[in-house]
Scaffold this active site. Structure first.
Site, PDB file in Angstrom:
ATOM      1  N   CYS A 196       1.067  -1.295   0.008  1.00 54.00           N
ATOM      2  CA  CYS A 196      -0.146  -0.245   0.040  1.00 54.00           C
ATOM      3  C   CYS A 196       0.813   1.119   0.005  1.00 54.00           C
ATOM      4  O   CYS A 196       2.165   1.130  -0.398  1.00 54.00           O
ATOM      5  CB  CYS A 196      -0.794   0.068   1.162  1.00 54.00           C
ATOM      6  SG  CYS A 196      -0.332   0.146   2.868  1.00 54.00           S
ATOM      7  N   ASN A 216       2.292   1.408   4.312  1.00 52.70           N
ATOM      8  CA  ASN A 216       2.694   0.267   5.171  1.00 52.70           C
ATOM      9  C   ASN A 216       2.417   0.275   6.400  1.00 52.70           C
ATOM     10  O   ASN A 216       3.033  -0.364   7.207  1.00 52.70           O
ATOM     11  CB  ASN A 216       4.161  -0.232   4.718  1.00 52.70           C
ATOM     12  CG  ASN A 216       4.289  -1.835   4.990  1.00 52.70           C
ATOM     13  OD1 ASN A 216       5.498  -2.217   5.484  1.00 52.70           O
ATOM     14  ND2 ASN A 216       3.481  -2.681   5.088  1.00 52.70           N
ATOM     15  N   ASP A 239      -8.261   3.731   1.195  1.00 56.03           N
ATOM     16  CA  ASP A 239      -7.489   4.449   2.264  1.00 56.03           C
ATOM     17  C   ASP A 239      -8.043   4.812   3.637  1.00 56.03           C
ATOM     18  O   ASP A 239      -8.874   5.573   3.497  1.00 56.03           O
ATOM     19  CB  ASP A 239      -6.399   5.488   1.663  1.00 56.03           C
ATOM     20  CG  ASP A 239      -5.497   5.953   2.420  1.00 56.03           C
ATOM     21  OD1 ASP A 239      -5.630   5.461   3.714  1.00 56.03           O
ATOM     22  OD2 ASP A 239      -4.460   6.728   2.027  1.00 56.03           O
ATOM     23  N   CYS A 252      -1.299   0.843   7.315  1.00 55.93           N
ATOM     24  CA  CYS A 252      -2.785   0.240   7.507  1.00 55.93           C
ATOM     25  C   CYS A 252      -3.490  -0.830   6.522  1.00 55.93           C
ATOM     26  O   CYS A 252      -3.443  -1.895   7.221  1.00 55.93           O
ATOM     27  CB  CYS A 252      -3.799   1.629   7.189  1.00 55.93           C
ATOM     28  SG  CYS A 252      -3.552   3.078   8.143  1.00 55.93           S
ATOM     29  N   ARG A 253      -3.375  -0.577   5.290  1.00 56.06           N
ATOM     30  CA  ARG A 253      -4.148  -1.734   4.478  1.00 56.06           C
ATOM     31  C   ARG A 253      -3.158  -2.905   4.246  1.00 56.06           C
ATOM     32  O   ARG A 253      -3.538  -4.097   4.519  1.00 56.06           O
ATOM     33  CB  ARG A 253      -4.440  -1.083   3.122  1.00 56.06           C
ATOM     34  CG  ARG A 253      -5.543  -0.143   3.020  1.00 56.06           C
ATOM     35  CD  ARG A 253      -5.743   0.609   2.027  1.00 56.06           C
ATOM     36  NE  ARG A 253      -4.651   1.800   1.739  1.00 56.06           N
ATOM     37  CZ  ARG A 253      -4.203   2.460   0.690  1.00 56.06           C
ATOM     38  NH1 ARG A 253      -5.107   2.312  -0.481  1.00 56.06           N
ATOM     39  NH2 ARG A 253      -3.314   2.818   0.647  1.00 56.06           N
ATOM     40  N   SER A 254      -1.636  -2.830   3.951  1.00 51.89           N
ATOM     41  CA  SER A 254      -0.719  -4.005   3.406  1.00 51.89           C
ATOM     42  C   SER A 254      -0.740  -4.593   4.638  1.00 51.89           C
ATOM     43  O   SER A 254      -0.584  -5.927   4.804  1.00 51.89           O
ATOM     44  CB  SER A 254       0.264  -3.508   2.706  1.00 51.89           C
ATOM     45  OG  SER A 254       1.068  -2.716   3.216  1.00 51.89           O
TER      46      SER A 254
HETATM   47  P1  4NP Z   1      -1.643   3.025   4.123  1.00 57.74           P
HETATM   48  O1  4NP Z   1      -2.540   4.112   4.472  1.00 57.74           O
HETATM   49  O2  4NP Z   1      -1.320   3.065   2.778  1.00 57.74           O
HETATM   50  O3  4NP Z   1      -3.109   1.704   4.042  1.00 57.74           O
HETATM   51  O4  4NP Z   1      -0.810   2.408   5.012  1.00 57.74           O
HETATM   52  C1  4NP Z   1      -1.820   5.317   4.733  1.00 57.74           C
HETATM   53  C2  4NP Z   1      -0.825   5.504   5.797  1.00 57.74           C
HETATM   54  C3  4NP Z   1      -0.436   6.921   5.753  1.00 57.74           C
HETATM   55  C4  4NP Z   1      -0.525   7.853   5.216  1.00 57.74           C
HETATM   56  C5  4NP Z   1      -1.357   7.675   3.895  1.00 57.74           C
HETATM   57  C6  4NP Z   1      -2.151   6.519   3.916  1.00 57.74           C
HETATM   58  N1  4NP Z   1       0.054   9.214   5.109  1.00 57.74           N
HETATM   59  O5  4NP Z   1      -0.191  10.015   4.281  1.00 57.74           O
HETATM   60  O6  4NP Z   1       0.911   9.241   6.024  1.00 57.74           O
END
Ligand code: 4NP
Length: 161
Positions: free
Chosen positions: A9, A12, A125, A14-16
């Site tokens: 993702c 790294n 997201d 939340c989703r992955s």
């Molecule tokens: P992820 O979510 O891609 O599912 O881990 C996010 C985590 C952090 C951010 C964006 C999305 N960020 O902008 O810091």
């Protein structure tokens, strides 16, 4: 021989890691052997961090203990992994930018390709939203994990312990 699976993702956190945790849990519950499972982010924003505390809390309610630390996706991952599963189309595009000659395109998928019930393309997201977003991600990654494991079993790519 093991089959190497990488969930990707943006951050790294939340989703992955949720997909990694859901898939590891499923594989363990079904006593499946021969899979190596990891996750990464296309950005380095959160390198070294545990998954977001909100995601860890929601996951734990489903019995999923998320312990992985964030790392950035690197070019070498194309060689090391057999399935590179991107959580959304922007992650897919960013991964493919590291393979301009498209040598590894056949290894790179949208995670949603393996979902049975979720009909969208992108795993949404949840980072800037509320609790329901984290629950939705967990529903999707648990759904896709079942589809992915069915696919690997059908392809003869994993066995039983
Ligand atoms: P992820 O979510 O891609 O599912 O881990 C996010 C985590 C952090 C951010 C964006 C999305 N960020 O902008 O810091």
């Amino acid at each position: 021989m093991s089959v190497n699976i990488l969930f990707v993702c943006l951050g790294n956190i939340c989703r992955s890691p949720a997909a990694e945790g859901a898939f590891i849990d499923l594989v363990q519950r079904q006593n499946v052997d021969g899979l190596n499972i990891d996750s990464a982010g296309t950005s380095a924003y959160h390198t070294g961090e545990l998954a977001d505390p909100r995601m860890r809390e929601h996951a734990l309610k489903r019995g999923l203990d998320l312990t992985s630390r964030a790392r950035q996706f690197v070019k070498e991952d194309f060689e090391k992994f057999d399935y590179i599963l991107c959580m959304d189309q922007s992650n897919y595009t960013n991964v493919m930018k590291l393979d301009p000659e498209k040598n590894f395109k056949n290894k790179v998928y949208l995670f949603s390709h393996f979902c049975r019930f979720f009909s969208g393309k992108d795993v949404p997201d949840p980072y800037f939203g509320g609790a329901e977003g984290f629950e939705e991600v967990l529903d999707i990654v648990q759904d896709g994990s079942i589809g992915l494991l069915e696919h690997l079993k059908k392809a003869g790519l994993c066995g039983e312990k």
